[in-house]
Each structure stands twice: as structure tokens, then as C-alpha cells.
Design a protein around this motif. Structure first.
Motif, short mmCIF file in Angstrom:
data_model
loop_
_atom_site.label_atom_id
_atom_site.label_comp_id
_atom_site.label_asym_id
_atom_site.label_seq_id
_atom_site.Cartn_x
_atom_site.Cartn_y
_atom_site.Cartn_z
N VAL A 1 -14.00 -4.98 2.73
CA VAL A 1 -12.53 -4.92 2.29
C VAL A 1 -11.84 -4.07 3.28
CG1 VAL A 1 -11.34 -3.79 0.30
CG2 VAL A 1 -13.65 -4.44 -0.11
N SER A 2 -10.57 -4.78 3.29
CA SER A 2 -9.38 -4.15 4.17
C SER A 2 -8.81 -2.81 3.59
CB SER A 2 -8.48 -5.08 4.50
OG SER A 2 -7.49 -4.91 3.32
N SER A 3 -8.23 -2.18 4.64
CA SER A 3 -7.60 -0.95 4.31
C SER A 3 -6.75 -0.97 3.11
CB SER A 3 -7.17 -0.32 5.29
OG SER A 3 -5.90 -1.12 5.94
N THR A 4 -6.20 -2.14 2.66
CA THR A 4 -5.26 -2.48 1.64
C THR A 4 -6.08 -2.83 0.39
OG1 THR A 4 -4.93 -4.73 2.33
CG2 THR A 4 -3.36 -3.07 3.27
N GLY A 5 -7.42 -2.88 0.18
CA GLY A 5 -8.53 -3.03 -0.61
C GLY A 5 -8.34 -4.48 -0.91
N ARG A 6 -8.39 -5.38 0.01
CA ARG A 6 -8.57 -6.82 -0.21
C ARG A 6 -9.41 -7.49 1.03
NH1 ARG A 6 -3.29 -9.37 -2.16
NH2 ARG A 6 -1.89 -7.52 -2.55
#
Length: 69
Positions: free
Chosen positions: A19-24
């Protein structure tokens, strides 16, 4: 992921995605040249398997996908 076949939902494998740092997290599902496939996917956080041991296991709801032409 599960696929509907022979009257019931069958496991079609599982895989972990970061998961990316933006939660995606973006994942592409493809079935080139195939139509009529019914599938479902869900997100899970599994204690001890998802990268840390801070949170309890959580299972998301199913998202249903239908492949058509």
C-alpha cells in the motif's frame, strides 16, 4: 480472489500488494479474450503476515467483478 465456477465460489489464488503512503494500491485484473467470468476480490490485513504485528487481522468486504466484451 475467487471465481464463480461449477455453482460455487472457488479460490483463484491470493497475493500481497504493498500500500502506498496515501493508503492506495492499484491492481489490474485481466482476462484477454474471455467474457462471462464472475470474480470477487477483497482486501485483508493479516496479523503477522501483512508487514507488522501491531494490529489485529481485518477482512474487507467483497467487491464483485464481471468480465465482459
Amino acid at each position: 480472489m475467487q471465481v464463480f465456477a461449477n455453482g460455487s465460489w472457488q479460490d483463484a489464488g491470493s497475493q500481497f500488494f504493498a500500500v502506498s503512503s496515501t493508503g492506495r494500491c492499484a491492481v489490474v485484473l485481466q482476462a484477454p479474450g474471455r467474457a462471462g467470468i464472475q470474480a470477487r476480490v477483497r482486501t485483508d490485513y493479516l496479523y503477522g503476515q501483512s508487514g507488522d504485528t501491531v494490529n489485529a487481522s481485518v477482512y474487507g468486504s467483497w467487491t464483485y467483478v464481471y468480465f465482459s466484451n
